[in-house]
Design a protein around this motif. Structure first.
Motif, PDB file in Angstrom:
ATOM      1  N   ILE A   1      49.020  41.138  74.884  1.00 50.99           N
ATOM      2  CA  ILE A   1      50.414  40.872  74.532  1.00 50.99           C
ATOM      3  C   ILE A   1      51.033  39.986  75.615  1.00 50.99           C
ATOM      4  O   ILE A   1      51.141  40.405  76.778  1.00 50.99           O
ATOM      5  N   PRO A   2      51.445  38.762  75.293  1.00 49.65           N
ATOM      6  CA  PRO A   2      52.067  37.899  76.313  1.00 49.65           C
ATOM      7  C   PRO A   2      53.387  38.489  76.788  1.00 49.65           C
ATOM      8  O   PRO A   2      54.175  39.017  75.986  1.00 49.65           O
ATOM      9  N   ILE A   3      53.631  38.425  78.083  1.00 51.82           N
ATOM     10  CA  ILE A   3      54.921  38.838  78.654  1.00 51.82           C
ATOM     11  C   ILE A   3      55.698  37.560  78.938  1.00 51.82           C
ATOM     12  O   ILE A   3      55.374  36.818  79.868  1.00 51.82           O
ATOM     13  N   LEU A   4      56.713  37.301  78.149  1.00 47.47           N
ATOM     14  CA  LEU A   4      57.467  36.057  78.241  1.00 47.47           C
ATOM     15  C   LEU A   4      58.780  36.223  78.995  1.00 47.47           C
ATOM     16  O   LEU A   4      59.372  35.243  79.453  1.00 47.47           O
ATOM     17  N   GLN A   5      59.233  37.469  79.111  1.00 43.13           N
ATOM     18  CA  GLN A   5      60.461  37.783  79.832  1.00 43.13           C
ATOM     19  C   GLN A   5      60.172  38.924  80.807  1.00 43.13           C
ATOM     20  O   GLN A   5      59.266  39.734  80.570  1.00 43.13           O
ATOM     21  N   PRO A   6      60.947  39.014  81.895  1.00 44.80           N
ATOM     22  CA  PRO A   6      60.721  40.092  82.887  1.00 44.80           C
ATOM     23  C   PRO A   6      61.228  41.431  82.373  1.00 44.80           C
ATOM     24  O   PRO A   6      62.231  41.973  82.844  1.00 44.80           O
ATOM     25  N   ILE A   7      60.495  41.973  81.391  1.00 42.98           N
ATOM     26  CA  ILE A   7      60.945  43.201  80.725  1.00 42.98           C
ATOM     27  C   ILE A   7      60.660  44.457  81.541  1.00 42.98           C
ATOM     28  O   ILE A   7      61.176  45.529  81.218  1.00 42.98           O
ATOM     29  N   TYR A   8      59.853  44.337  82.589  1.00 49.63           N
ATOM     30  CA  TYR A   8      59.545  45.499  83.426  1.00 49.63           C
ATOM     31  C   TYR A   8      60.153  45.309  84.807  1.00 49.63           C
ATOM     32  O   TYR A   8      59.926  44.290  85.468  1.00 49.63           O
ATOM     33  N   SER A   9      60.911  46.297  85.243  1.00 53.04           N
ATOM     34  CA  SER A   9      61.589  46.199  86.540  1.00 53.04           C
ATOM     35  C   SER A   9      60.652  46.493  87.696  1.00 53.04           C
ATOM     36  O   SER A   9      60.889  46.054  88.825  1.00 53.04           O
ATOM     37  N   THR A  10      59.589  47.247  87.428  1.00 52.60           N
ATOM     38  CA  THR A  10      58.625  47.596  88.476  1.00 52.60           C
ATOM     39  C   THR A  10      57.233  47.166  88.043  1.00 52.60           C
ATOM     40  O   THR A  10      56.730  47.607  87.007  1.00 52.60           O
ATOM     41  N   VAL A  11      56.637  46.282  88.835  1.00 58.80           N
ATOM     42  CA  VAL A  11      55.262  45.841  88.601  1.00 58.80           C
ATOM     43  C   VAL A  11      54.539  45.910  89.940  1.00 58.80           C
ATOM     44  O   VAL A  11      54.972  45.297  90.921  1.00 58.80           O
ATOM     45  N   ILE A  12      53.448  46.667  89.983  1.00 52.40           N
ATOM     46  CA  ILE A  12      52.811  47.023  91.259  1.00 52.40           C
ATOM     47  C   ILE A  12      51.312  46.751  91.218  1.00 52.40           C
ATOM     48  O   ILE A  12      50.648  46.956  90.198  1.00 52.40           O
ATOM     49  N   HIS A  13      50.786  46.300  92.352  1.00 54.45           N
ATOM     50  CA  HIS A  13      49.338  46.266  92.551  1.00 54.45           C
ATOM     51  C   HIS A  13      48.999  47.251  93.658  1.00 54.45           C
ATOM     52  O   HIS A  13      49.626  47.244  94.728  1.00 54.45           O
TER      53      HIS A  13
ATOM     54  N   ILE B   1      55.630  43.369  92.827  1.00 54.89           N
ATOM     55  CA  ILE B   1      55.576  41.972  92.412  1.00 54.89           C
ATOM     56  C   ILE B   1      56.920  41.518  91.844  1.00 54.89           C
ATOM     57  O   ILE B   1      57.573  42.245  91.092  1.00 54.89           O
ATOM     58  N   ASP B   2      57.324  40.301  92.219  1.00 52.38           N
ATOM     59  CA  ASP B   2      58.548  39.696  91.700  1.00 52.38           C
ATOM     60  C   ASP B   2      58.215  39.018  90.370  1.00 52.38           C
ATOM     61  O   ASP B   2      57.945  37.814  90.310  1.00 52.38           O
ATOM     62  N   LEU B   3      58.237  39.799  89.299  1.00 53.94           N
ATOM     63  CA  LEU B   3      57.862  39.282  87.984  1.00 53.94           C
ATOM     64  C   LEU B   3      58.788  38.161  87.509  1.00 53.94           C
ATOM     65  O   LEU B   3      58.300  37.143  87.003  1.00 53.94           O
ATOM     66  N   PRO B   4      60.110  38.288  87.647  1.00 60.06           N
ATOM     67  CA  PRO B   4      60.977  37.189  87.207  1.00 60.06           C
ATOM     68  C   PRO B   4      60.645  35.860  87.885  1.00 60.06           C
ATOM     69  O   PRO B   4      60.611  34.814  87.220  1.00 60.06           O
ATOM     70  N   LYS B   5      60.401  35.894  89.175  1.00 62.83           N
ATOM     71  CA  LYS B   5      60.098  34.664  89.900  1.00 62.83           C
ATOM     72  C   LYS B   5      58.766  34.077  89.453  1.00 62.83           C
ATOM     73  O   LYS B   5      58.636  32.864  89.253  1.00 62.83           O
ATOM     74  N   ALA B   6      57.758  34.926  89.290  1.00 62.14           N
ATOM     75  CA  ALA B   6      56.439  34.452  88.887  1.00 62.14           C
ATOM     76  C   ALA B   6      56.484  33.831  87.490  1.00 62.14           C
ATOM     77  O   ALA B   6      55.886  32.775  87.240  1.00 62.14           O
ATOM     78  N   LEU B   7      57.200  34.481  86.569  1.00 64.69           N
ATOM     79  CA  LEU B   7      57.337  33.933  85.225  1.00 64.69           C
ATOM     80  C   LEU B   7      58.094  32.612  85.247  1.00 64.69           C
ATOM     81  O   LEU B   7      57.739  31.653  84.544  1.00 64.69           O
TER      82      LEU B   7
ATOM     83  N   TYR C   1      50.250  39.129  80.906  1.00 67.65           N
ATOM     84  CA  TYR C   1      49.949  39.785  79.637  1.00 67.65           C
ATOM     85  C   TYR C   1      49.961  41.290  79.854  1.00 67.65           C
ATOM     86  O   TYR C   1      49.870  41.782  80.985  1.00 67.65           O
ATOM     87  N   GLU C   2      50.034  42.019  78.730  1.00 61.30           N
ATOM     88  CA  GLU C   2      49.884  43.466  78.773  1.00 61.30           C
ATOM     89  C   GLU C   2      48.725  43.859  77.870  1.00 61.30           C
ATOM     90  O   GLU C   2      48.646  43.411  76.725  1.00 61.30           O
ATOM     91  N   SER C   3      47.813  44.666  78.409  1.00 59.95           N
ATOM     92  CA  SER C   3      46.676  45.132  77.627  1.00 59.95           C
ATOM     93  C   SER C   3      47.100  46.298  76.740  1.00 59.95           C
ATOM     94  O   SER C   3      48.206  46.835  76.880  1.00 59.95           O
ATOM     95  N   GLU C   4      46.219  46.696  75.854  1.00 55.70           N
ATOM     96  CA  GLU C   4      46.557  47.770  74.913  1.00 55.70           C
ATOM     97  C   GLU C   4      46.732  49.119  75.592  1.00 55.70           C
ATOM     98  O   GLU C   4      47.346  50.019  75.025  1.00 55.70           O
ATOM     99  N   ASN C   5      46.195  49.266  76.803  1.00 56.42           N
ATOM    100  CA  ASN C   5      46.405  50.517  77.533  1.00 56.42           C
ATOM    101  C   ASN C   5      47.444  50.362  78.645  1.00 56.42           C
ATOM    102  O   ASN C   5      47.481  51.140  79.590  1.00 56.42           O
ATOM    103  N   GLY C   6      48.308  49.343  78.495  1.00 57.96           N
ATOM    104  CA  GLY C   6      49.478  49.246  79.362  1.00 57.96           C
ATOM    105  C   GLY C   6      49.274  48.616  80.710  1.00 57.96           C
ATOM    106  O   GLY C   6      50.170  48.692  81.574  1.00 57.96           O
ATOM    107  N   VAL C   7      48.149  47.977  80.952  1.00 57.15           N
ATOM    108  CA  VAL C   7      47.907  47.296  82.228  1.00 57.15           C
ATOM    109  C   VAL C   7      48.511  45.902  82.158  1.00 57.15           C
ATOM    110  O   VAL C   7      48.340  45.181  81.167  1.00 57.15           O
ATOM    111  N   ILE C   8      49.231  45.501  83.214  1.00 53.20           N
ATOM    112  CA  ILE C   8      49.773  44.150  83.308  1.00 53.20           C
ATOM    113  C   ILE C   8      48.695  43.268  83.941  1.00 53.20           C
ATOM    114  O   ILE C   8      48.121  43.614  84.970  1.00 53.20           O
ATOM    115  N   LEU C   9      48.440  42.134  83.316  1.00 55.25           N
ATOM    116  CA  LEU C   9      47.353  41.255  83.734  1.00 55.25           C
ATOM    117  C   LEU C   9      47.864  39.842  83.985  1.00 55.25           C
ATOM    118  O   LEU C   9      48.703  39.337  83.247  1.00 55.25           O
ATOM    119  N   THR C  10      47.339  39.207  85.021  1.00 59.53           N
ATOM    120  CA  THR C  10      47.611  37.792  85.267  1.00 59.53           C
ATOM    121  C   THR C  10      46.387  37.151  85.903  1.00 59.53           C
ATOM    122  O   THR C  10      45.710  37.776  86.725  1.00 59.53           O
TER     123      THR C  10
END
Length: 210
Positions: A97-109, A158-164, A171-180
Motif C-alpha cells: 500500500i503506497p503511503i502518499l501522506q504522513p498518516i502516521y505520527s510515529t514511525v520507528i526503526h 523517522i521524520d515521515l513528512p520530510k522524507a515524503l 509503503y505499508e505491507s499487509e502485516n503493518g510494516v512500513i517499508l522504504t
C-alpha cells in the motif's frame, strides 16, 4: 503440544528463508509478487514428507507477526503463499500500500547500540533487502504487529513528512510494516531522523543532523 509448537517454528523459519531469499537458488517458480505454489514447496527436499498443506495453513494463520499470506491463484486455482516483507529476492511492490501522506505520527526503526555509531553518521541502509523496515510505534503499541524486534536497544524516530516531501517512497505491507527502499543508494539518511532513544533508559542519544 510442544512437538507441534517446535514443528511450526521450524516450518515458519524454513518458509521465511525460502520465500524471502532462497526460491530462485532452489529452482522454485516465483511470481513477480513473490508467490510460490504450496504444492511446489511441499515437493521441495526440505519439506517433502515433513509437512503438508494443513501445516502451512496453520502456520500462516497462527504466526504472531503475520509474516505470510495465502491466496488461490485466479488462473490456475492453485494455493500459493508469499512472505509479506523482508525479501532479498526482487519482488514487485504491487501488493504493498503506497503511503502518499504522513498518516502516521510515529514511525520507528529499531536497532542495536553497536550499530548506532555507524547509523548516526551514514543513516539506515536496506543492505541486501529490498526495503528498510519501520514500525508504526514501539513494542506494546496495538498498531505494531511486525517491523520491530523486541530485542532492539535503540529506537530511531523517522521524520515521515520530510522524507515524503523529498520524494522518498514509502509503503505499508499487509502485516503493518512500513517499508522504504530509501534513496538511490538505498539509504535513509540522518536528515530524516527526528531523534534516537536508548530503549532501556529512554535517554536521547546524540545525533548528527548535518
Amino acid at each position: 503440544m510442544g512437538v507441534r509448537c517446535n514443528k511450526d517454528v521450524s516450518l515458519s523459519k524454513s518458509l521465511s528463508w525460502l520465500l524471502r531469499h532462497g526460491a530462485v537458488k532452489e529452482g522454485l517458480r516465483i511470481s513477480p509478487e513473490g508467490y510460490i505454489e504450496v504444492n511446489q514447496i511441499l515437493q521441495h527436499k526440505n519439506f517433502r514428507g515433513k509437512y503438508n498443506q494443513l501445516d502451512i495453513e496453520r502456520v500462516v494463520a497462527s504466526n504472531d507477526k503475520q509474516r505470510f499470506k495465502l491466496r488461490v491463484n485466479s488462473n490456475t486455482h492453485a494455493l500459493e503463499i508469499k512472505a509479506n516483507q523482508g525479501h532479498t529476492l526482487t519482488v514487485s511492490d504491487a501488493e504493498l500500500i503506497p503511503i502518499l501522506q504522513p498518516i502516521y505520527s510515529t514511525v520507528i526503526h529499531g536497532t542495536y547500540l553497536k550499530c548506532w555509531p555507524t547509523i548516526k553518521v551514514s543513516g539506515l541502509h536496506r543492505m541486501r533487502r529490498q526495503h528498510i523496515h519501520l514500525a508504526k510505534g514501539t513494542i506494546g503499541d496495538s498498531a505494531v504487529i511486525s517491523g520491530l524486534r523486541e530485542s532492539a536497544q535503540v529506537y530511531i524516530y523517522i521524520d515521515l513528512p520530510k522524507a515524503l516531501a523529498d520524494g522518498l517512497k514509502f509503503y505499508e505491507s499487509e502485516n503493518g510494516v512500513i517499508l522504504t527502499a530509501g534513496d538511490l543508494k538505498g539509504y535513509l539518511t540522518p536528515k530524516y531522523f527526528l531523534k534516537a532513544v536508548k530503549v532501556s533508559t529512554v535517554t536521547c542519544l546524540k545525533i548528527n543532523l548535518c
